[in-house]
Write a protein that holds these residues in place. Structure first.
Motif, short mmCIF file in Angstrom:
data_model
loop_
_atom_site.label_atom_id
_atom_site.label_comp_id
_atom_site.label_asym_id
_atom_site.label_seq_id
_atom_site.Cartn_x
_atom_site.Cartn_y
_atom_site.Cartn_z
N SER A 82 34.21 -43.51 -14.78
CA SER A 82 35.68 -43.83 -13.92
C SER A 82 35.51 -43.35 -12.54
CB SER A 82 36.65 -42.87 -14.56
OG SER A 82 37.84 -42.44 -13.89
N LEU A 83 36.23 -43.88 -11.87
CA LEU A 83 36.26 -43.59 -10.54
C LEU A 83 36.45 -42.11 -10.24
CD1 LEU A 83 38.17 -46.57 -8.83
CD2 LEU A 83 35.73 -46.11 -8.56
N HIS A 84 37.14 -41.52 -11.19
CA HIS A 84 37.32 -39.95 -10.74
C HIS A 84 35.90 -39.30 -10.96
CE1 HIS A 84 41.41 -39.16 -11.08
NE2 HIS A 84 41.70 -40.06 -12.06
N GLY A 85 34.86 -39.99 -11.39
CA GLY A 85 33.43 -39.46 -11.28
C GLY A 85 32.69 -39.91 -10.03
N ASN A 86 33.03 -40.93 -9.80
CA ASN A 86 32.38 -41.67 -8.65
C ASN A 86 32.84 -41.51 -7.14
OD1 ASN A 86 30.09 -43.39 -9.87
ND2 ASN A 86 31.98 -44.20 -11.24
N ILE A 87 34.17 -41.09 -7.02
CA ILE A 87 34.78 -41.15 -5.93
C ILE A 87 34.29 -39.48 -5.29
CG2 ILE A 87 36.91 -40.61 -4.45
CD1 ILE A 87 36.21 -43.56 -4.90
N LEU A 88 33.70 -39.36 -4.28
CA LEU A 88 33.41 -38.07 -3.64
C LEU A 88 34.51 -37.42 -2.78
CD1 LEU A 88 29.58 -38.43 -3.10
CD2 LEU A 88 30.78 -37.64 -4.96
N GLY A 105 38.10 -24.23 -4.53
CA GLY A 105 39.73 -24.62 -4.56
C GLY A 105 40.04 -25.91 -5.52
N TYR A 106 41.25 -26.44 -5.70
CA TYR A 106 41.64 -27.44 -6.15
C TYR A 106 40.94 -28.72 -5.67
CZ TYR A 106 45.19 -23.85 -7.43
OH TYR A 106 45.87 -22.88 -7.79
N ASP A 107 40.52 -29.65 -6.52
CA ASP A 107 40.10 -30.76 -6.00
C ASP A 107 41.01 -31.97 -5.84
OD1 ASP A 107 38.33 -32.95 -5.46
OD2 ASP A 107 37.12 -32.72 -7.13
N LEU A 108 41.74 -31.75 -4.86
CA LEU A 108 43.11 -32.67 -4.69
C LEU A 108 42.93 -34.22 -4.45
CD1 LEU A 108 44.97 -30.37 -2.14
CD2 LEU A 108 45.13 -30.27 -4.44
N LYS A 109 41.61 -34.61 -4.31
CA LYS A 109 41.58 -36.07 -4.34
C LYS A 109 41.79 -36.89 -5.52
CE LYS A 109 36.61 -36.23 -5.69
NZ LYS A 109 36.11 -34.72 -5.59
N HIS A 110 41.74 -35.80 -6.65
CA HIS A 110 42.08 -36.50 -8.03
C HIS A 110 43.40 -36.81 -8.33
CE1 HIS A 110 37.96 -36.31 -9.58
NE2 HIS A 110 37.92 -34.99 -9.06
#
Length: 513
Positions: free
Chosen positions: A207-213, A237-242
């Motif tokens: 998934s893009l959740h795993g490839n987007i840095l 902290g929280y990984d807000l990009k997701h």
């Protein structure tokens, strides 16, 4: 200015966070058109005022932004790829920088003007077009490649970059994009991120959740969130990009992306296989994962109706296995670093599969041209499906053993009034269910929905595997998510976009906002 305030007040009658119901024509063909005559008159009056007032009242940065008011371009931007949904926006903006996006959103939010972020407009659920007359913000002018870390394969680019262009650039540098879609020639990376697009390489790269840095995102109030990191590990902290990956532009507009890209491997092999039943397809998938292992990069399946559809309606294609007809076809791709070893491995797998009666026939592509033809057959199904008239498309995630049951049950349910086609990413448990009819019909739709959603929910599947919810399925989210989960999503929406100006009527039902 007084004229503009009155126009804003008219807009607020249609775009807010209040609960309302939207009646639709068959399959939601025109939302604004299905309102009462009074509402239609109101919208027409507002559109006239918006056309005359808004461009002159935009702040300086917005007047520098390219404004599209050409009727043909506006019509195309208001209409989705399937031609099922059509808005009536009179203003299409093409910002060139993050600063312009920020100032546009600040301005619109302060006046509660609703906006629709738009990429390549290739979506299938009405998520990228207006419902009424929202301001369109298309990201096509933000198409710059910012950098490529050639050691780690980390690409940083603007959201308007077309997926195929990015892949071509990366290929020349020894890398590839981790996702590949049939719409790659038109779709934009920002839209891919916003819809969490899956595609043909999901089984290999995930998934893009795993490839987007990292991401750069502009919130509804114009705040720019700089999360454009390039680190593989960051546990602060929280990984807000997701939150923004898969939010369909309802929480913020993605303006820049950093993505991990895999190395382009030297060897790619492709096999086009035939199976007599769906059980054989399942067993073939298990054997492919076990025997092909690390080189397996795609496992796609198509039923005979899908193959007939493509061969009958797209020019220049022929059946790679013309001697007999089969119920199912499978496309297997391997990608590795040793061409002779990888090809021998695929040939041995094919021989073993035929000896075990899992495969009835098959052929391995001998050159790039033949491989392209194989992929054209698979990728052309969606294009061919719209050539027969009306098509109802459903994108479902289901346990592999149950995946084709819904196709058979739907076919029995509809009988001769429709042709039911099943294909998709078997390696990911993702079915594309297409129902083809001569024209859209309330009677046919009533036989399809809510049955298709209830069946999916009963088998603990998802009503959206990769296309998103958009307008089409916003009020169907409860079939896949609990009420507590939906309420929490609504709370996040209200926190980040309290005026609900970002892509209204999409993703979440109005009843929770």
């Amino acid at each position: 200015m007084e004229r503009y305030r009155r126009a804003s007040q008219i807009l607020l009658r249609y775009v807010s966070c209040e609960t309302r119901s939207l009646s639709k024509r068959p399959c939601g063909s025109s939302i604004a058109g299905s309102q009462s005559r009074i509402q239609e008159q109101f919208i027409r009056e507002y559109n006239t005022k918006l056309r005359n007032v808004l461009p002159h009242s935009m702040p300086r940065v917005c007047t520098r932004t390219v404004q599209v008011q050409d009727e043909d371009r506006l019509s195309a931007a208001n209409t989705d790829w399937m031609r099922k949904y059509k808005g009536s926006s009179q203003l299409l903006l093409l910002p060139k920088t993050t600063e312009e996006v920020s100032k546009i959103l600040f301005y619109c939010n302060s006046r509660r003007l609703a906006v629709v972020p738009q990429g390549g407009n290739t979506g299938l659920v009405g998520g990228s077009v207006p419902v009424f007359d929202e301001v369109l913000i298309n990201m096509a002018s933000m198409d710059k490649i910012i950098s490529l870390d050639k050691v780690n394969g980390i690409l940083t680019c603007e959201a308007g970059c077309i997926l195929e262009n990015l892949n071509n650039y990366l290929t020349s540098e020894g890398f590839i994009m981790p996702l590949d879609l049939g719409a790659k020639g038109s779709c934009q990376i920002g839209g891919n991120v916003s819809t969490n697009a899956g595609g043909l390489r999901f089984i290999r790269y995930g998934s893009l959740h795993g490839n987007i840095l990292g991401l750069e995102v502009v919130l509804a109030n114009g705040t720019v969130l700089d999360m454009l990191g390039t680190l593989r590990k960051d546990n602060t902290g929280y990984d807000l990009k997701h939150l923004f990956i898969g939010s369909e532009g309802s929480l913020g507009i993605v303006t820049k992306v950093s993505i991990l890209t895999p190395a382009k491997l030297l060897s790619t092999n492709l096999a086009f296989l035939a199976c007599n039943d769906y059980l054989s397809c399942q067993k073939l998938l298990f054997e492919a994962k076990r025997e092909l292992g690390e080189v397996l990069s795609a496992f796609e399946f198509m039923d005979s109706h899908a193959i007939d559809l493509v061969l009958g309606h797209l020019e220049g294609l022929r059946n790679p296995l013309p001697t007999s007809s089969y119920k199912f076809y499978v496309l297997i791709e391997t990608t590795g670093s040793d061409e002779s070893y990888d090809k021998a491995k695929l040939e041995a797998f094919l021989l073993h599969s035929m000896e075990c009666a899992l495969v009835s026939d098959g052929v391995i592509a001998q050159d790039i041209s033949q491989a392209s033809t194989f992929w054209r057959i698979r990728e052309g199904i969606s294009e061919a499906s719209v050539k027969l008239g009306a098509v109802y498309k459903y994108d479902l995630s289901l346990p592999v053993e149950k995946l084709y049951d819904i196709v058979e049950e739907m076919s029995q349910r509809l009988g001769d009034v429709a042709k039911v086609v099943g294909y998709g990413h078997l390696g990911d448990g993702n079915l594309h269910l297409n129902i083809l009819t001569a024209e859209y019909s309330d009677d046919i739709l009533a036989k399809i929905e809510p049955f298709v959603y209830e069946w999916t929910s009963m088998h603990r599947g998802s009503i959206s595997a990769e296309h998103g919810l958009g307008l089409m399925k916003a009020d169907k989210i409860h079939y896949s998510k609990s009420s507590e989960t939906v309420q929490l999503m609504a709370s996040i929406k209200k926190l980040l976009d309290p005026n609900c100006i970002l892509n209204p009527y999409k993703v979440l039902p109005q009843s929770v906002l």
